[in-house]
Design a protein around this motif. Structure first.
Motif, PDB file in Angstrom:
ATOM      1  N   PHE A  38       0.833  -1.215   0.000  1.00  0.00           N
ATOM      2  CA  PHE A  38       0.000   0.000   0.000  1.00  0.00           C
ATOM      3  C   PHE A  38       0.871   1.270   0.000  1.00  0.00           C
ATOM      4  CE2 PHE A  38      -4.463  -1.027   1.670  1.00  0.00           C
ATOM      5  CZ  PHE A  38      -4.377  -2.384   1.457  1.00  0.00           C
ATOM      6  N   PRO A  39       0.740   2.165  -0.991  1.00  0.00           N
ATOM      7  CA  PRO A  39       1.427   3.462  -0.902  1.00  0.00           C
ATOM      8  C   PRO A  39       0.688   4.424   0.028  1.00  0.00           C
ATOM      9  CG  PRO A  39       0.821   2.921  -3.182  1.00  0.00           C
ATOM     10  CD  PRO A  39       0.090   1.967  -2.296  1.00  0.00           C
ATOM     11  N   SER A  40      -0.617   4.209   0.207  1.00  0.00           N
ATOM     12  CA  SER A  40      -1.424   4.968   1.167  1.00  0.00           C
ATOM     13  C   SER A  40      -2.530   4.011   1.589  1.00  0.00           C
ATOM     14  CB  SER A  40      -2.005   6.228   0.520  1.00  0.00           C
ATOM     15  OG  SER A  40      -2.938   5.862  -0.479  1.00  0.00           O
ATOM     16  N   ILE A  41      -3.184   4.329   2.706  1.00  0.00           N
ATOM     17  CA  ILE A  41      -4.074   3.293   3.272  1.00  0.00           C
ATOM     18  C   ILE A  41      -5.554   3.670   3.238  1.00  0.00           C
ATOM     19  CG2 ILE A  41      -3.863   4.109   5.661  1.00  0.00           C
ATOM     20  CD1 ILE A  41      -3.705   1.122   6.503  1.00  0.00           C
ATOM     21  N   GLY A  42      -5.872   4.932   2.835  1.00  0.00           N
ATOM     22  CA  GLY A  42      -7.277   5.330   2.860  1.00  0.00           C
ATOM     23  C   GLY A  42      -7.824   5.275   4.275  1.00  0.00           C
ATOM     24  N   ALA A  43      -9.142   5.279   4.392  1.00  0.00           N
ATOM     25  CA  ALA A  43      -9.736   5.255   5.733  1.00  0.00           C
ATOM     26  C   ALA A  43     -10.771   4.145   5.861  1.00  0.00           C
ATOM     27  CB  ALA A  43     -10.350   6.611   6.070  1.00  0.00           C
ATOM     28  N   VAL A  44     -10.619   3.116   5.034  1.00  0.00           N
ATOM     29  CA  VAL A  44     -11.445   1.919   5.228  1.00  0.00           C
ATOM     30  C   VAL A  44     -10.535   0.723   5.455  1.00  0.00           C
ATOM     31  CG1 VAL A  44     -13.526   2.641   3.989  1.00  0.00           C
ATOM     32  CG2 VAL A  44     -11.634   1.598   2.719  1.00  0.00           C
ATOM     33  N   ASN A  45     -11.111  -0.340   5.991  1.00  0.00           N
ATOM     34  CA  ASN A  45     -10.357  -1.542   6.361  1.00  0.00           C
ATOM     35  C   ASN A  45      -9.600  -2.093   5.149  1.00  0.00           C
ATOM     36  OD1 ASN A  45     -13.101  -1.044   7.267  1.00  0.00           O
ATOM     37  ND2 ASN A  45     -12.723  -2.538   8.839  1.00  0.00           N
ATOM     38  N   PRO A  46      -8.409  -2.637   5.379  1.00  0.00           N
ATOM     39  CA  PRO A  46      -7.524  -2.934   4.248  1.00  0.00           C
ATOM     40  C   PRO A  46      -7.657  -4.318   3.599  1.00  0.00           C
ATOM     41  CG  PRO A  46      -6.347  -3.168   6.338  1.00  0.00           C
ATOM     42  CD  PRO A  46      -7.736  -2.730   6.687  1.00  0.00           C
ATOM     43  N   ALA A  47      -8.425  -5.233   4.192  1.00  0.00           N
ATOM     44  CA  ALA A  47      -8.318  -6.630   3.737  1.00  0.00           C
ATOM     45  C   ALA A  47      -8.811  -6.832   2.299  1.00  0.00           C
ATOM     46  CB  ALA A  47      -9.054  -7.561   4.689  1.00  0.00           C
ATOM     47  N   LEU A  48      -9.944  -6.211   1.914  1.00  0.00           N
ATOM     48  CA  LEU A  48     -10.455  -6.486   0.564  1.00  0.00           C
ATOM     49  C   LEU A  48      -9.450  -6.010  -0.490  1.00  0.00           C
ATOM     50  CD1 LEU A  48     -13.080  -7.666  -0.861  1.00  0.00           C
ATOM     51  CD2 LEU A  48     -13.483  -5.302  -1.520  1.00  0.00           C
ATOM     52  N   THR A  49      -8.813  -4.870  -0.233  1.00  0.00           N
ATOM     53  CA  THR A  49      -7.821  -4.369  -1.195  1.00  0.00           C
ATOM     54  C   THR A  49      -6.633  -5.329  -1.273  1.00  0.00           C
ATOM     55  OG1 THR A  49      -8.532  -2.112  -0.719  1.00  0.00           O
ATOM     56  CG2 THR A  49      -6.380  -2.367  -1.758  1.00  0.00           C
ATOM     57  N   THR A  50      -6.262  -5.909  -0.144  1.00  0.00           N
ATOM     58  CA  THR A  50      -5.156  -6.883  -0.115  1.00  0.00           C
ATOM     59  C   THR A  50      -5.539  -8.143  -0.888  1.00  0.00           C
ATOM     60  OG1 THR A  50      -4.729  -6.044   2.102  1.00  0.00           O
ATOM     61  CG2 THR A  50      -3.553  -8.042   1.459  1.00  0.00           C
ATOM     62  N   ILE A  51      -6.768  -8.579  -0.680  1.00  0.00           N
ATOM     63  CA  ILE A  51      -7.259  -9.783  -1.366  1.00  0.00           C
ATOM     64  C   ILE A  51      -7.317  -9.535  -2.881  1.00  0.00           C
ATOM     65  CG2 ILE A  51      -9.360 -11.163  -1.695  1.00  0.00           C
ATOM     66  CD1 ILE A  51      -9.849 -10.679   1.410  1.00  0.00           C
ATOM     67  N   ALA A  52      -7.872  -8.379  -3.262  1.00  0.00           N
ATOM     68  CA  ALA A  52      -7.986  -8.058  -4.692  1.00  0.00           C
ATOM     69  C   ALA A  52      -6.596  -7.991  -5.323  1.00  0.00           C
ATOM     70  CB  ALA A  52      -8.714  -6.719  -4.863  1.00  0.00           C
ATOM     71  N   ASN A  53      -5.668  -7.374  -4.616  1.00  0.00           N
ATOM     72  CA  ASN A  53      -4.313  -7.262  -5.165  1.00  0.00           C
ATOM     73  C   ASN A  53      -3.648  -8.630  -5.271  1.00  0.00           C
ATOM     74  OD1 ASN A  53      -2.078  -5.537  -6.050  1.00  0.00           O
ATOM     75  ND2 ASN A  53      -1.050  -6.365  -4.238  1.00  0.00           N
ATOM     76  N   ALA A  54      -3.913  -9.500  -4.305  1.00  0.00           N
ATOM     77  CA  ALA A  54      -3.311 -10.843  -4.345  1.00  0.00           C
ATOM     78  C   ALA A  54      -3.827 -11.615  -5.565  1.00  0.00           C
ATOM     79  CB  ALA A  54      -3.613 -11.589  -3.054  1.00  0.00           C
ATOM     80  N   ILE A  55      -5.105 -11.440  -5.891  1.00  0.00           N
ATOM     81  CA  ILE A  55      -5.638 -12.106  -7.095  1.00  0.00           C
ATOM     82  C   ILE A  55      -4.946 -11.514  -8.328  1.00  0.00           C
ATOM     83  CG2 ILE A  55      -7.697 -12.579  -8.481  1.00  0.00           C
ATOM     84  CD1 ILE A  55      -9.363 -12.289  -5.882  1.00  0.00           C
ATOM     85  N   ARG A  56      -4.828 -10.192  -8.327  1.00  0.00           N
ATOM     86  CA  ARG A  56      -4.182  -9.495  -9.462  1.00  0.00           C
ATOM     87  C   ARG A  56      -2.745  -9.996  -9.650  1.00  0.00           C
ATOM     88  NH1 ARG A  56      -1.206  -4.497 -10.523  1.00  0.00           N
ATOM     89  NH2 ARG A  56      -0.534  -4.493  -8.349  1.00  0.00           N
ATOM     90  N   VAL A  57      -1.980 -10.033  -8.566  1.00  0.00           N
ATOM     91  CA  VAL A  57      -0.578 -10.447  -8.657  1.00  0.00           C
ATOM     92  C   VAL A  57      -0.494 -11.938  -8.993  1.00  0.00           C
ATOM     93  CG1 VAL A  57       1.585 -10.660  -7.351  1.00  0.00           C
ATOM     94  CG2 VAL A  57       0.173  -8.612  -7.098  1.00  0.00           C
ATOM     95  N   GLY A  58      -1.411 -12.723  -8.433  1.00  0.00           N
ATOM     96  CA  GLY A  58      -1.434 -14.162  -8.748  1.00  0.00           C
ATOM     97  C   GLY A  58      -1.665 -14.393 -10.234  1.00  0.00           C
ATOM     98  N   GLU A  59      -2.582 -13.642 -10.819  1.00  0.00           N
ATOM     99  CA  GLU A  59      -2.844 -13.787 -12.260  1.00  0.00           C
ATOM    100  C   GLU A  59      -1.606 -13.376 -13.068  1.00  0.00           C
ATOM    101  OE1 GLU A  59      -6.404 -11.608 -13.136  1.00  0.00           O
ATOM    102  OE2 GLU A  59      -7.696 -13.037 -12.091  1.00  0.00           O
ATOM    103  N   HIS A  60      -0.940 -12.325 -12.609  1.00  0.00           N
ATOM    104  CA  HIS A  60       0.277 -11.884 -13.304  1.00  0.00           C
ATOM    105  C   HIS A  60       1.348 -12.984 -13.250  1.00  0.00           C
ATOM    106  CE1 HIS A  60       3.844  -9.587 -14.358  1.00  0.00           C
ATOM    107  NE2 HIS A  60       4.385 -10.050 -13.240  1.00  0.00           N
TER     108      HIS A  60
END
Ligand SMILES: Cc1cc2nc3c(=O)[nH]c(=O)nc-3n(C[C@H](O)[C@H](O)[C@H](O)COP(=O)(O)OP(=O)(O)OC[C@H]3O[C@@H](n4cnc5c(N)ncnc54)[C@H](O)[C@@H]3O)c2cc1C
Length: 547
Positions: A491-513
């Motif tokens: 994360f370059p910045s964290i926003g003000a909502v809970n971080p797990a969904l963004t982590t999960i989405a990114n993991a799918i993105r990186v996994g596909e890559h």
């Protein structure tokens, strides 16, 4: 067991577990390394005394603050990582969070990808983690390519009353996105019993959409996936050029031996602090400041949100069981008379007397049990979150003995105070204003705030410029050809909502890559909801300890 794999994934939490789940569909040989074990299913899972007061599921790790004061961090080393304890509030960041945002104490930097770039993986993440919600209710949310897979979890009467009162007062309450295995239209087949213990507790019946249940367990019988628990990665070895990771050094505990595993690709997902620790401990002649740390950014920019948990007490009893169904983003962005963005308001799991004792031991120790219980019946519990800024001085370092040191100074306190002020105005509309407001510490009875590292992030940020970031846009280390990071570190910045969904989405993105890099592709259905059937061990009477 072969010691050579296509991909080694270190950590089985939101990032690592999800990435392994994504890649497993390709048939590639995957080794998952987890320092903890399966969290034991036992009646204590749902008991606030053991969970909140005794800290039964918190790691015995000792970390040190910037003054060298030791503390026990709120970290959870299990298959599933911190998601075993999380509240499963699975929010998307707002589109603005992907751009640069001015805050009272500085700039929240732009991401190297836009919300629209990221959106397809948010949708996949919501479908994989079976999120319940209603896109379209929250005026601050971005566009979406698909509705949630499940309708929102319905409000219980007291929460519906609060939602109605907020709407009548001109606010925009919405149904919060919840990652639970619940089918309200077909209760007999549902597994979630809507108990009060999603937030901060493990789920005894495995009905919380955590990384163990959703991502890791479905892989256990696959021939191409190996999971090793009680296997702590201590170091990564590279070739002499430093461009390729050639070995993952694993410690199997005090009485165990060390092993070295090899793979074409290595993915670090040990959580923001431990991922930085592993990189810093992997210093070599080619990487004297720590692996992949030519920028000096590894361990820096640590963020963890400025959060406040508040219980409001009113005359009206609150017999809500599952309280986390409501959210409010009216103050998330600047504008409407506000100079600064203030943050998000959501509900917490319902407090009980035991939890209150754990959360405010000093305040409650003199109060007789009966009055705490009475108070708990009237409590309505809220969670206020303001964005924390990535500051280079907020950082993880590691001493000669391998201990984590965490230097941290809070930012945006004025904004957090502004959110609290707005919240106090809201209480006026809810019949809670004239009553006592109890400030609760973060979930557990932490005596110093830095220990509350549930939302830790940012220690290996991704970006286009190798001079200012650790990872490239695909989360590959700029300086290492086969090393990726897939936890909240990116994360370059964290926003003000809970971080797990963004982590999960990114993991799918990186996994596909990574799948593409290995000449494979991830089948479309990899992220579709798993069949809804009762997990092994359900109902509760049949539950056995361990796996
Ligand atoms: C009480 C609580 C409530 C929360 N509620 C929410 C919520 O409602 N919504 C939300 O979005 N977020 C919530 N969070 C935060 C969320 O759980 C984390 O942001 C998320 O799990 C981070 O994912 P991760 O992959 O970075 O780390 P983790 O999920 O923690 O995974 C890291 C994994 O790496 C393992 N590991 C660590 N070191 C090593 C090593 N050296 N070798 C091998 N394995 C290692 C750990 O054991 C762990 O399994 C909550 C967290 C807590 C603690």
């Amino acid at each position: 067991m072969s010691d050579n794999f296509d991909v080694i994934v270190i950590g089985t939490g939101a990032g690592g577990g999800t990435l392994a789940h994504t890649l497993a569909q390709t048939g590639k040989r995957i080794l998952l390394l987890e320092r903890g074990n399966f969290l034991t299913r036992e009646t204590e899972n749902w008991a606030s005394g053991p969970v909140f007061i005794d800290g039964r599921y918190i790691s015995p790790d000792t970390w040190y603050d910037q003054d060298g004061t030791p503390f026990q961090p709120q970290v959870h080393y299990f298959v599933g990582g911190a998601t075993k304890m999380y509240g499963a509030a699975l929010y998307r960041l707002r589109p603005e969070d992907f751009g640069e945002i001015r805050h009272v104490d500085g700039i929240s930097p732009a991401w190297p990808v836009s919300y629209d770039d990221f959106e397809p993986w948010y949708t996949k993440a919501e479908w994989l983690y079976q999120v319940h919600g209603a896109h379209g209710e929250d005026p601050t949310e971005g566009s979406r390519s698909r509705q949630y897979p499940w309708p929102p979890v319905s409000h219980e009467p007291r929460i519906q009353q609060i939602s109605d009162a907020l709407a009548d007062a001109g606010y925009h309450p919405f149904h919060a996105p919840c990652g639970i295995l619940l089918d309200e239209a077909d209760r007999p087949r549902s597994t979630c019993i809507r108990c009060a213990t999603c937030d901060g507790f493990p789920c005894l019946v495995h009905a919380k959409a955590d990384a163990e249940v959703i991502a890791v367990r479905p892989l256990l019988d696959l021939p191409n996936v190996t999971l090793l628990v009680n296997s702590e990665v201590v170091r990564l070895q590279t070739d002499s050029s430093g461009r390729t990771v050639t070995g993952v050094v694993v410690d199997h505990g005090p009485d165990g031996k060390q092993d070295i595993f090899t793979s074409d690709v290595v993915v670090l997902a040990a959580g923001a602090a431990n991922t930085a620790k592993i990189l810093l401990r992997s210093a070599s002649d080619a990487h004297p400041g720590g692996l992949a740390n030519g920028s000096g950014q590894v361990g820096r920019n640590y963020m963890f949100h400025i959060s406040k948990a508040v219980a409001g007490f009113g005359a009206e009893p609150n017999d809500t069981v599952y309280q986390k169904t409501l959210g409010l983003n009216d103050f998330y962005l600047a504008g409407d008379g506000r100079t600064w963005p203030l943050g998000n308001i959501q509900m917490l799991g319902k407090s009980d007397a035991g939890a209150m004792k754990g959360e405010e031991p000093h305040l409650t120790k003199l109060v007789p049990e009966w009055s705490l219980e009475e108070a708990a019946k009237h409590a309505v519990d809220f969670w206020l979150t303001t964005e924390d800024l990535p500051k280079p001085g907020n950082r993880v370092t590691v001493d000669r003995d391998g201990n984590i040191h965490l230097a941290y100074a809070q930012s945006n306190e004025t904004e957090a105070a502004g959110l609290y002020q707005e919240f106090r105005k809201i209480l006026n509309h809810l019949g809670l204003a004239k009553h006592h407001v109890l400030h609760k510490s973060f979930y557990m009875s932490m005596n110093i705030p830095v220990a509350a590292c549930a939302h830790q992030a940012g220690t290996c940020r991704f970006g286009a410029d190798p001079a200012t970031s650790v990872l490239d846009v695909n989360c590959k280390a700029h300086e290492v050809d086969n090393l990726y990071v897939a936890d909240t570190s990116f994360f370059p910045s964290i926003g003000a909502v809970n971080p797990a969904l963004t982590t999960i989405a990114n993991a799918i993105r990186v996994g596909e890559h990574i799948a593409g890099r290995l000449g494979a592709s991830v089948p479309g259905e990899a992220w579709a909801p798993a069949p809804r059937k009762a997990p092994a061990g359900h109902p509760a009477s049949a539950i056995r300890p361990g796996r």
